[in-house]
Scaffold this active site. Structure first.
Site: not given
Length: 427
Positions: A93, A146, A218, A243
């Site tokens: 992590r 979005y 973004d 994407k």
């Protein structure tokens, strides 16, 4: 790649890192085995930057380090003692060689000092915005973001003590008017979903400097091949790596890139929220990134070809694409001259009923959500990404009945045109 000023983290009498006012941050994290190709072109960086060159086997690609924990060494204890545990392999992590390989590649493509991987684009957005704001802080954003992002900003931020003002992302006067004394972050998408509205990035950067704000964008729709927002005033850039960065519709991931200072701050938040990316997903993403520059050129060529065809078709009422002469956000061409990705949106005269019929008739594109894959994907915002808005709210942001969102893949353009032609002809 830009370089930080100051001392590198490290131990020893001659490395007064922790108690020095000149404590600095260096690009990375990087391992000595990682390949650095600063000063090269985007295709070269896509292929080579960040690759872990295994000194034992000579493997050409980065091996998969499928381990959640790493053996403690003297460097580990010194990292804990001196506060630079992000730079040493300790625990999955916190960071791992596979995360660092793909982070280095994306940082190099964005011309950033550092990058940080997440388990999804939404994990990247949530963690970054909460890392950069305090309780009582204010964010200026847009309803055009979005749908998942909008829901986070509208439904959750106020419960976490942050307030949000939604503005027209193309109207600088409205954005300036929305800034308050408690505003901390401006958050926008460089190219909006699904209407491809371009935000005035340079002016946003100037506003951020003028008012002492952080500009976070973004850039999923454009990728660093077409636009590197950090070069135009943004402090951090976020991608849904699901994407274009991955490009094969088989990885869910997110990333933030920027100066080491802000990425380190976001990393501290990630440690608390989780949302880190596992080694296998990093491996797949790093492999996908190797062809990013090639894919983006083909995506852009195909979307431009489709936009020209659709603009002349009698069944089409409007086409939304930066290549069209009626496209109103011309400033995009100044900062993004080489292409605009694979997205194109268009409106059918017959409204949503005709749009649903079109999807039934298309044979080559896949009717599915998401975008940026090698395969063309098509969907309707009214019953997918923007179904949470009322019809009136959709109209307010410009989503008219009959709007189709088309993510052009890398297929042969003649095949895409022939399929669209037969599907439109039957409406």
């Amino acid at each position: 790649m830009a370089r930080s000023q100051g001392n590198a983290p490290g131990a020893g009498e001659n490395r007064p890192w922790t108690d020095s006012l000149q404590r600095g941050r260096v690009p990375g994290p990087r391992l000595p085995q990682q390949r650095v190709v600063d000063g090269t072109g985007p295709s070269t960086r896509s292929v080579h930057a960040g690759t872990y060159e295994d000194p034992i086997t000579g493997a050409v690609g980065t091996p998969v380090f499928q381990s959640t924990t790493f053996t403690f060494t003297e460097d580990t204890y010194q990292a804990f003692d001196q506060g630079h545990i992000r730079d040493v392999p300790i625990y999955g992590r916190y960071g791992s060689p596979n995360q660092w390989s793909v982070q280095e590649k994306i940082a190099s493509l964005e011309n950033a000092e550092s990058a940080l991987m997440f388990s999804s684009g939404m994990a990247a957005i949530t963690t970054t915005l909460l890392a950069l704001t305090n309780r009582g802080g204010h964010i200026v954003s847009s309803r055009d973001v979005y749908g998942g992002t909008f829901n986070l900003l509208r439904e959750d931020m106020h419960q976490l003590g942050r307030s949000v003002t939604f503005t027209d992302p193309t109207d600088m006067a409205a954005i300036r008017a929305a800034v308050r004394d408690d505003t901390q972050v401006l958050f926008f998408e460089t190219l909006t979903n699904p209407l491809l509205k371009a935000v005035p990035l340079v002016e946003l950067g100037e506003l951020a400097r003028e008012r002492g704000l952080l500009l976070v964008v973004d850039n999923t729709f454009l990728s660093p091949v077409h636009l590197r927002p950090l070069e135009h005033g943004a402090h951090l850039v976020i991608h849904s790596a699901t994407k274009y960065l991955n490009g094969h519709s088989d990885v869910t991931a997110g990333v933030v890139a920027g100066s080491r200072k802000y990425v380190d701050r976001t990393w501290s938040q990630l440690l608390k929220f989780g949302g880190s990316l596992d080694a296998m997903m990093c491996f797949l993403l790093e492999r996908g990134l190797k062809t990013l520059a090639l894919r983006m050129r083909r995506h852009s060529e195909n979307s431009t070809t489709l936009a020209a065809f659709l603009a002349e078709h009698p069944a089409i009422r409007a086409v939304h694409h930066p290549s069209r002469p009626e496209y109103p956000y011309r400033w995009l061409h100044d900062i993004c001259p080489d292409g605009w990705g694979g997205m194109v949106a268009f409106e059918l005269h017959g409204g949503d009923e005709a749009a649903l019929k079109l999807l039934d008739r298309l044979e080559l594109p896949v009717v599915a959500t998401s975008l940026g894959g090698v395969e063309s994907l098509v969907s309707l915002p009214f019953n997918t990404s923007h179904s949470f808005l009322t019809a009136r709210q959709r109209r307010e942001v410009g989503i008219e009945p009959g709007l189709v969102r088309f993510s052009a893949g890398i297929e042969d353009p003649d095949d895409l045109l022939a399929d669209l032609d037969q599907a439109l002809s039957g409406l």
